[in-house]
Scaffold this active site. Sequence first.
Site, short mmCIF file in Angstrom:
data_model
loop_
_atom_site.label_atom_id
_atom_site.label_comp_id
_atom_site.label_asym_id
_atom_site.label_seq_id
_atom_site.Cartn_x
_atom_site.Cartn_y
_atom_site.Cartn_z
N CYS A 1 12.38 -3.37 5.44
CA CYS A 1 12.24 -4.21 4.61
C CYS A 1 13.30 -4.36 3.85
O CYS A 1 13.24 -3.06 3.24
CB CYS A 1 10.73 -3.95 3.90
N ASN B 1 0.00 1.09 5.74
CA ASN B 1 0.33 0.39 5.04
C ASN B 1 1.73 -0.42 5.57
O ASN B 1 1.96 -0.22 6.88
CB ASN B 1 1.64 1.75 3.97
N GLY B 2 1.69 -1.71 5.64
CA GLY B 2 1.71 -2.62 6.24
C GLY B 2 0.73 -3.87 6.59
O GLY B 2 -0.77 -4.00 5.85
N CYS C 1 5.47 -13.49 3.05
CA CYS C 1 5.96 -11.96 4.11
C CYS C 1 4.53 -11.84 5.29
O CYS C 1 3.81 -12.27 4.57
CB CYS C 1 5.72 -11.34 2.98
N CYS D 1 11.65 -13.02 4.40
CA CYS D 1 10.99 -14.06 2.84
C CYS D 1 12.14 -14.91 2.61
O CYS D 1 12.39 -15.83 1.45
CB CYS D 1 10.70 -13.24 1.80
N CYS E 1 0.98 -1.15 0.00
CA CYS E 1 -0.45 -0.06 -0.83
C CYS E 1 0.93 1.84 -0.11
O CYS E 1 2.50 1.21 0.52
CB CYS E 1 -0.94 -0.21 1.06
N GLY F 1 -0.20 -0.11 -5.10
CA GLY F 1 -1.29 -1.03 -4.98
C GLY F 1 -2.18 -0.02 -6.13
O GLY F 1 -2.12 1.20 -6.46
N CYS G 1 15.11 -6.48 7.43
CA CYS G 1 14.42 -7.54 7.40
C CYS G 1 14.43 -8.62 6.28
O CYS G 1 14.15 -8.21 5.34
CB CYS G 1 12.94 -7.27 7.83
N TYR H 1 12.51 -5.23 -5.08
CA TYR H 1 11.56 -5.05 -6.12
C TYR H 1 10.72 -3.81 -5.56
O TYR H 1 10.54 -3.28 -6.24
CB TYR H 1 10.70 -6.70 -6.76
S1 SF4 Z 1 9.54 -10.85 4.61
FE1 SF4 Z 1 10.28 -10.17 2.74
S2 SF4 Z 1 8.91 -8.59 1.67
FE2 SF4 Z 1 7.94 -9.11 4.50
S3 SF4 Z 1 9.18 -7.22 5.52
FE3 SF4 Z 1 10.62 -8.99 5.31
S4 SF4 Z 1 11.58 -8.74 3.83
FE4 SF4 Z 1 10.21 -7.67 4.05
#
Ligand code: SF4
Length: 482
Positions: free
Chosen positions: A239, A102-103, A385, A459, A2, A28, A456, A245
């Site tokens: 993230c 957003n989140g 995710c 994924c 978003c 989005g 993070c 991407y």
């Molecule tokens: S899981 Fe992947 S896509 Fe989701 S916040 Fe963490 S790094 Fe980003």
Amino acid sequence: MCGVFGIYGHPEAANLTYLGLHALQHRGQESAGIATSDGQQLGLHRGMGHVIDVFPTDQIARLKGQNAIGHVRYSTAGGSMLKNAQPIAVEYARGSIAIAHNGNLTNAETVKEQLEERGSIFQSTSDTEVIVHLVAISDQRTPEDRVADALAKVQGAYSLLCLTPNSMIAARDPMGLRPLCLGRIRGQHEAWVVASEPSSFDLIDAAYERDVEPGEIIVVDKDGLHSKKPFNPAPRHTCIFEFVYFARPDSNVDGVSVYEARKNLGRALAMEHPVEADVVIPVPDSGVPATIGYSEASKLPFELGLVRSHYIGRTFIEPQQSIRHFGVRLKLNPIGSTLRDKRVVVVDDSIVRGTTSRKIVKMLRDAGAKEVHMRISSPPTQWPCYYGIDTPTRGELIASSHSIEEINQYITSDSLAYLSLGAMKQAVVAARSDTAGRHPRSLPVIGQPLDTDAFCTACWTGEYPIAFTPQPKQRQMRLLDL
Ligand code: SF4
């Protein structure tokens, strides 16, 4: 997936929010909405579709006031329906408030059950409505304290904008998973702006000031801008997929140029996984900067071997008779002269299910490529995710159950290689340390700068920074407002 945009103190608030949302459309495309305030009342309009479809000129003219927040949505929690479009605006005992988020909240269903047990009635299946209810029942006095009180009860990722008749409130979760930045319009009409990405500032002549810090709550009202950090500090977890991407390449996230980060990813990919070839081509559009980096480091010529159509609407008429690769050809078409009799390296940002990569490889071979070598500018995506990016379930992610060689065989490429996790983190951090003069858009972040531990990467690793308890299954809506 978003985008949020807000502005405080400008006579063209709704118009500028419309433009800001345009620049965030990539985040989005399912629904869009704007809420405005004129100091007394809130106005709201939301609809399904792209910003341009939801807001004809007469609709924007009806949104009065000097303050506005807006939202573009791609559903990751709750379904795709108008009820779940944002901002969500409500009137409650102590006033009115609109919220754009957003989140993804990881404990939304648990909190929702508790709220329903004490009588709350939910209108949507969106996790954001949980925050709205928590704000309404908070015993704090000011809107910002009520928002802080509500956020203390939720877990997960949020970059949040709230609008009350007299203030705009911006908040970012303590780990800073999703981006949020602050900008300013100077001149005749001085105004503060907040947005998911600073690329939305350029269109409205706002200057990027800084990123909103993880755990920070910013309030803008008639007395100016105030900031506080009411939550316990947590390790930063920006993230990293935003750099790979999701974010626009002309944006900065937490002091890192997305474009430079993507070029670095391509350079690192070429160094880790060189291959004898004649050309390197991107899967457009997101693979372009990484391909420039790959080309620079490998000395292979950069070419366009695939062209993307930007004019695909939400619906299209399928031909009666099946046409080969119809779906993928709608989006991508090969350039034969670049590919014929060539050994081709193709750079993409990720492989999700593998089906699109398989079609791309076949398309390139059909167009005359002699060899096709896939290079991916991130590690194999193995985990879904839970923090606001739409990924399929673990079982649908091809890398969760197949080795790289098995994926190579499935997509029928001559070779397949992914960037390593360490190199990915280094590449993104290097785009920040490079900022001194080379990236004029990059300004120092306030607070802890990004380092290789500040992301993070769940994924790819399955190491989720926010523990989540299994959530009660989301109840299906039993009232369908058609
Ligand atoms: S899981 Fe992947 S896509 Fe989701 S916040 Fe963490 S790094 Fe980003």
